[in-house]
Motif scaffolding. Structure first.
Motif, short mmCIF file in Angstrom:
data_model
loop_
_atom_site.label_atom_id
_atom_site.label_comp_id
_atom_site.label_asym_id
_atom_site.label_seq_id
_atom_site.Cartn_x
_atom_site.Cartn_y
_atom_site.Cartn_z
N SER A 1 0.83 -1.21 0.00
CA SER A 1 0.00 0.00 0.00
C SER A 1 0.86 1.26 0.00
N LYS A 2 1.98 1.22 0.70
CA LYS A 2 2.86 2.39 0.77
C LYS A 2 3.39 2.74 -0.61
N ALA A 3 3.82 1.71 -1.36
CA ALA A 3 4.35 1.93 -2.71
C ALA A 3 3.27 2.50 -3.63
N LEU A 4 2.04 2.02 -3.48
CA LEU A 4 0.95 2.54 -4.32
C LEU A 4 0.73 4.03 -4.08
N LEU A 5 0.75 4.43 -2.81
CA LEU A 5 0.55 5.85 -2.48
C LEU A 5 1.68 6.72 -3.02
#
Length: 346
Positions: free
Chosen positions: A33-37
């Protein structure tokens, strides 16, 4: 109001799924999720992203290999991603020019097809295949008659797909230059622009209308041409880039021998080419959508090529399920378009 809210949530989750697929295609690693943001402008909180990912996982679009790892797309996820592609993305001007120049250098039909499949394998970095045009859709473009001696002629049959057949005919009686011209005219009147099956019928009837002094030579020439026309060679495929699959890790490594064996058998690929989309459209089969068990860990992108909207054969690529679908579909479509242009002379 509730309907609008649900629609907005569904659209956001589709955007999250597209982002996960795009990142996994790029990195071949699980996506968190961090990479997506960080990489995508999703305009939501990390908690919302994590919730969307949990829903997408429960619905079978993504999966988690380990409890603490990010997500990777499933075959269902890839299918949803491909189905949301509105259109095949265009190639750059430089890419179009390179394809056009390379294919235009072909000296005959087979050379154009070999160049096409080699090029497709190179630019997609996958295994590529092209089907040699079937005779059923070919039409006679011209029949040339050349006198090799007074009792031997050479017949050269050229079709609109670029196929060239040559046959020598030994004659029972000498033929003069005027008769060579006359024979050429008679044969072309009977053959030109006809399908090969219709051309065979016209040739069979040709002796009935031939002048008495030309009957023997017409029968000899027509018999030879009919033998040429009704020789139906088995469907042939030209392949390139199978070695590209050996450099693919992950989803293909365990099943690679079976995939290569299926491709080499050709009958598996011919079945794929028997169910092609219309010219200009691209078909994508992902994993389990493939009938043959050996290909259920791979994805296959195919299209038809031809001239004047008449399909002459198919071409496509075989690669991992995490292939770059937009790019692969674009390149398959572009090569098919240029092959069609060359074969139709446009």
């Amino acid at each position: 109001m509730a309907g609008g809210s649900k629609r907005g949530t569904d659209e956001r989750r589709q955007a999250v799924l597209r982002a996960i697929v795009a990142d996994y295609i790029s990195s071949h690693g699980p996506v968190g999720s961090k990479a997506l943001l960080e990489r995508h402008d999703l305009n939501v909180s990390s908690a919302t992203i994590r919730n969307d990912m949990a829903v997408l996982e429960s619905e079978g679009y993504i999966t988690q290999q380990h409890a603490s790892s990010g997500r990777i797309p499933t075959q269902k996820g890839y299918r949803a991603f491909v189905d949301t592609l509105q259109q095949v993305k265009p190639l750059s001007v430089a890419e179009k020019r390179a394809i056009s120049t390379f294919l235009a250098g072909g000296v005959d039909l087979e050379d154009v097809l070999r160049r096409s499949v080699t090029l497709l394998a190179q630019i997609t970095r996958q295994a590529a295949v092209i089907q040699v045009p079937t005779l059923e859709v070919s039409r006679v473009k011209h029949c040339e008659v050349v006198a090799l001696s007074s009792t031997r002629i050479l017949l050269v049959l050229i079709t609109d797909t670029g196929r060239v057949d040559q046959r020598n005919v030994d004659l029972a009686h000498p033929i003069d230059d005027d008769q060579v011209v006359q024979l050429r005219q008679m044969l072309n009147n009977a053959l030109q622009s006809k399908t090969l099956s219709d051309a065979s019928v016209s040739l069979a009837q040709l002796a009935q209308t031939a002048p008495p002094d030309m009957v023997n030579v017409v029968v000899a020439a027509a018999t030879t041409l009919i033998e040429t026309l009704v020789e139906q060679p088995s469907d042939r495929l030209i392949m390139a880039g199978t070695s590209n699959l050996t450099r693919v890790a992950g989803s293909l490594s365990a099943t690679l021998p079976g995939i290569i064996e299926a491709l080499e058998e050709q009958v598996v690929v011919l079945k794929l080419m028997a169910d092609l989309p219309a010219i200009g459209n691209v078909a994508v089969r992902i994993g389990e959508e493939n009938e043959d068990e050996e290909l259920r860990s791979a994805s296959i992108v195919t299209t038809a090529y031809g001239g004047y909207d008449v399909p002459l054969g198919g071409l496509g690529v075989v690669g991992p399920t995490y292939m770059d679908y937009p790019e692969t579909m674009s390149k398959v479509s572009a090569v098919a378009r240029y092959v069609g242009k060359i074969l139709s002379g446009t």
